[in-house]
Design a protein around this motif. Structure first.
Motif, PDB file in Angstrom:
ATOM      1  N   ARG A  64     -61.892  85.728  15.436  1.00 44.18           N
ATOM      2  CA  ARG A  64     -63.074  86.575  15.601  1.00 44.18           C
ATOM      3  C   ARG A  64     -63.845  86.641  14.281  1.00 44.18           C
ATOM      4  O   ARG A  64     -63.246  86.831  13.221  1.00 44.18           O
ATOM      5  N   ALA A  65     -65.152  86.472  14.343  1.00 35.28           N
ATOM      6  CA  ALA A  65     -65.973  86.578  13.136  1.00 35.28           C
ATOM      7  C   ALA A  65     -66.018  88.030  12.664  1.00 35.28           C
ATOM      8  O   ALA A  65     -66.145  88.953  13.469  1.00 35.28           O
ATOM      9  N   SER A  66     -65.902  88.226  11.373  1.00 34.34           N
ATOM     10  CA  SER A  66     -65.966  89.572  10.807  1.00 34.34           C
ATOM     11  C   SER A  66     -67.423  90.003  10.655  1.00 34.34           C
ATOM     12  O   SER A  66     -68.331  89.172  10.684  1.00 34.34           O
ATOM     13  N   PRO A  67     -67.677  91.304  10.493  1.00 31.55           N
ATOM     14  CA  PRO A  67     -69.049  91.760  10.237  1.00 31.55           C
ATOM     15  C   PRO A  67     -69.575  91.110   8.960  1.00 31.55           C
ATOM     16  O   PRO A  67     -68.843  90.950   7.987  1.00 31.55           O
ATOM     17  N   GLY A  68     -70.827  90.718   8.971  1.00 34.04           N
ATOM     18  CA  GLY A  68     -71.373  90.038   7.798  1.00 34.04           C
ATOM     19  C   GLY A  68     -72.816  89.656   7.994  1.00 34.04           C
ATOM     20  O   GLY A  68     -73.564  90.351   8.688  1.00 34.04           O
ATOM     21  N   PRO A  69     -73.241  88.540   7.411  1.00 31.71           N
ATOM     22  CA  PRO A  69     -74.651  88.146   7.435  1.00 31.71           C
ATOM     23  C   PRO A  69     -75.190  87.746   8.802  1.00 31.71           C
ATOM     24  O   PRO A  69     -76.400  87.683   8.991  1.00 31.71           O
ATOM     25  N   HIS A  70     -74.303  87.459   9.758  1.00 36.44           N
ATOM     26  CA  HIS A  70     -74.750  87.072  11.096  1.00 36.44           C
ATOM     27  C   HIS A  70     -74.040  87.924  12.148  1.00 36.44           C
ATOM     28  O   HIS A  70     -72.878  88.296  11.974  1.00 36.44           O
ATOM     29  N   ALA A  71     -74.733  88.205  13.236  1.00 35.61           N
ATOM     30  CA  ALA A  71     -74.145  88.975  14.326  1.00 35.61           C
ATOM     31  C   ALA A  71     -73.014  88.186  14.976  1.00 35.61           C
ATOM     32  O   ALA A  71     -73.001  86.954  14.948  1.00 35.61           O
ATOM     33  N   LEU A  72     -72.062  88.892  15.578  1.00 37.15           N
ATOM     34  CA  LEU A  72     -70.923  88.248  16.224  1.00 37.15           C
ATOM     35  C   LEU A  72     -71.369  87.216  17.255  1.00 37.15           C
ATOM     36  O   LEU A  72     -70.786  86.133  17.365  1.00 37.15           O
ATOM     37  N   SER A  73     -72.430  87.532  17.996  1.00 36.10           N
ATOM     38  CA  SER A  73     -72.912  86.636  19.049  1.00 36.10           C
ATOM     39  C   SER A  73     -73.620  85.406  18.503  1.00 36.10           C
ATOM     40  O   SER A  73     -73.917  84.470  19.250  1.00 36.10           O
ATOM     41  N   GLU A  74     -73.889  85.396  17.190  1.00 37.62           N
ATOM     42  CA  GLU A  74     -74.641  84.296  16.587  1.00 37.62           C
ATOM     43  C   GLU A  74     -73.890  83.664  15.422  1.00 37.62           C
ATOM     44  O   GLU A  74     -74.504  83.076  14.529  1.00 37.62           O
ATOM     45  N   ALA A  75     -72.556  83.775  15.433  1.00 32.33           N
ATOM     46  CA  ALA A  75     -71.777  83.299  14.288  1.00 32.33           C
ATOM     47  C   ALA A  75     -70.562  82.485  14.713  1.00 32.33           C
ATOM     48  O   ALA A  75     -69.983  82.708  15.778  1.00 32.33           O
ATOM     49  N   ILE A  76     -70.194  81.542  13.851  1.00 36.15           N
ATOM     50  CA  ILE A  76     -68.953  80.787  14.004  1.00 36.15           C
ATOM     51  C   ILE A  76     -68.001  81.259  12.909  1.00 36.15           C
ATOM     52  O   ILE A  76     -68.347  81.177  11.723  1.00 36.15           O
ATOM     53  N   PRO A  77     -66.814  81.747  13.243  1.00 35.46           N
ATOM     54  CA  PRO A  77     -65.851  82.092  12.187  1.00 35.46           C
ATOM     55  C   PRO A  77     -65.537  80.847  11.355  1.00 35.46           C
ATOM     56  O   PRO A  77     -65.387  79.750  11.896  1.00 35.46           O
ATOM     57  N   LEU A  78     -65.449  81.008  10.050  1.00 35.11           N
ATOM     58  CA  LEU A  78     -65.253  79.864   9.163  1.00 35.11           C
ATOM     59  C   LEU A  78     -63.973  79.098   9.493  1.00 35.11           C
ATOM     60  O   LEU A  78     -63.920  77.869   9.357  1.00 35.11           O
ATOM     61  N   GLY A  79     -62.942  79.807   9.942  1.00 34.22           N
ATOM     62  CA  GLY A  79     -61.703  79.138  10.324  1.00 34.22           C
ATOM     63  C   GLY A  79     -61.910  78.156  11.468  1.00 34.22           C
ATOM     64  O   GLY A  79     -61.297  77.083  11.515  1.00 34.22           O
ATOM     65  N   ILE A  80     -62.789  78.507  12.409  1.00 36.33           N
ATOM     66  CA  ILE A  80     -63.101  77.610  13.525  1.00 36.33           C
ATOM     67  C   ILE A  80     -63.930  76.426  13.040  1.00 36.33           C
ATOM     68  O   ILE A  80     -63.775  75.304  13.521  1.00 36.33           O
ATOM     69  N   VAL A  81     -64.796  76.671  12.059  1.00 33.01           N
ATOM     70  CA  VAL A  81     -65.600  75.582  11.500  1.00 33.01           C
ATOM     71  C   VAL A  81     -64.694  74.490  10.932  1.00 33.01           C
ATOM     72  O   VAL A  81     -64.851  73.308  11.245  1.00 33.01           O
ATOM     73  N   VAL A  82     -63.728  74.877  10.093  1.00 30.46           N
ATOM     74  CA  VAL A  82     -62.897  73.871   9.422  1.00 30.46           C
ATOM     75  C   VAL A  82     -61.861  73.256  10.368  1.00 30.46           C
ATOM     76  O   VAL A  82     -61.509  72.081  10.229  1.00 30.46           O
ATOM     77  N   ARG A  83     -61.401  74.030  11.365  1.00 29.85           N
ATOM     78  CA  ARG A  83     -60.375  73.505  12.274  1.00 29.85           C
ATOM     79  C   ARG A  83     -60.961  72.747  13.458  1.00 29.85           C
ATOM     80  O   ARG A  83     -60.549  71.617  13.754  1.00 29.85           O
ATOM     81  N   ASP A  84     -61.928  73.354  14.158  1.00 33.24           N
ATOM     82  CA  ASP A  84     -62.431  72.780  15.409  1.00 33.24           C
ATOM     83  C   ASP A  84     -63.694  71.939  15.250  1.00 33.24           C
ATOM     84  O   ASP A  84     -63.867  70.952  15.963  1.00 33.24           O
ATOM     85  N   TYR A  85     -64.581  72.337  14.352  1.00 31.71           N
ATOM     86  CA  TYR A  85     -65.831  71.600  14.185  1.00 31.71           C
ATOM     87  C   TYR A  85     -65.671  70.406  13.245  1.00 31.71           C
ATOM     88  O   TYR A  85     -66.174  69.319  13.520  1.00 31.71           O
ATOM     89  N   LEU A  86     -64.991  70.616  12.119  1.00 32.39           N
ATOM     90  CA  LEU A  86     -64.858  69.558  11.119  1.00 32.39           C
ATOM     91  C   LEU A  86     -63.524  68.816  11.203  1.00 32.39           C
ATOM     92  O   LEU A  86     -63.356  67.778  10.560  1.00 32.39           O
ATOM     93  N   SER A  87     -62.579  69.370  11.971  1.00 31.84           N
ATOM     94  CA  SER A  87     -61.249  68.749  12.153  1.00 31.84           C
ATOM     95  C   SER A  87     -60.557  68.472  10.822  1.00 31.84           C
ATOM     96  O   SER A  87     -59.934  67.422  10.630  1.00 31.84           O
ATOM     97  N   LEU A  88     -60.649  69.435   9.901  1.00 31.72           N
ATOM     98  CA  LEU A  88     -59.999  69.286   8.603  1.00 31.72           C
ATOM     99  C   LEU A  88     -58.539  69.717   8.646  1.00 31.72           C
ATOM    100  O   LEU A  88     -57.790  69.483   7.701  1.00 31.72           O
TER     101      LEU A  88
END
Length: 240
Positions: A28-52
């Protein structure tokens, strides 16, 4: 499982690219610069989007090492919200990406050069006067900037350099400006502003656009990305 750090996949925002029935939970994305409905949690970016990496634990270790930069800043939280127009950099691999909407309304990563990764487009969502009679520009990504002269309008987009936080260019939301649509049925489309219509009520102001076809959308969905040509690379977007 803590609801503050996890989210059921079936309830995840539709802007995310996820296999919703693969597992029960996701990050789950934490509160921050983007709303929950408009954000990708960074963990998902590196695991699912970039496959790192393959697991959440591996993603957390990678981030703890400071290997990922968002808008030029090291981010170490699995839950940090990454959103529209954010720039992702991986110094070790010298790869860079910009977060944009595709025409299905999904947040996607577009590979960019190191030169393009040095700046970002930020839209002015509102302004305020602060101490010293300076104007504070408040941007769509939660950031802000102080300027001495108030020559900008809400809806304008500034091209900002990360290194010295300087304004490289300004793209005004006006007739003739090329823009990217960020919501509604035309999300992800590139089009030119034909006219802006102020609605004399509590309803949203409208924008008449022309891209591959003519359409009308909510003015708030119009995000200028250049003057007559886009200054950013776009995901599978064509303009006539």
């Amino acid at each position: 499982m803590s609801s503050s750090h996890h989210l059921k996949r079936l309830n995840a925002p539709r802007t995310l690219r996820l296999h919703r029935k693969e597992n029960k939970w996701t990050i789950r994305a934490s509160p921050g610069p983007h709303a929950l409905s408009e954000a990708i949690p960074l963990g998902i970016v590196v695991r699912d989007y970039l496959s790192l990496c393959d697991t959440r634990r591996e993603a957390k270790r990678l981030l703890t090492n400071g290997d990922i930069l968002i808008d030029g800043n090291i981010r170490k939280s699995n839950n940090f919200p990454v959103g529209f127009m954010d720039v992702i950099s991986i110094p070790k691999t010298k790869k860079h990406y910009r977060v944009l909407y595709d025409q299905n309304g999904k947040l996607t990563l577009v590979s960019i050069s190191s030169a393009d990764a040095a700046w970002k487009l930020r839209r002015i969502d509102n302004k305020s006067i602060v101490k010293g009679k300076k104007t504070q520009l408040n941007f769509h990504d939660g950031n802000n900037m102080l300027v001495d002269k108030d020559t900008y309008k809400t809806g304008d987009v500034l091209k900002i350099n990360f290194k010295d936080i300087s304004i490289m260019d300004t793209f005004v939301r006006k007739k003739g400006t090329i823009s990217l649509i960020t919501g509604g049925s035309h999300v992800g489309e590139l089009a030119t502003i034909q006219d802006l219509e102020t609605v004399p009520s509590s309803s949203n102001n409208l924008a008449k656009m022309k891209g591959t076809h003519e359409f009308t959308t909510i003015e708030q969905y119009v995000f200028p990305v250049g003057k007559t040509k886009p200054v950013i690379l776009l995901p599978e977007v064509k303009v006539q």
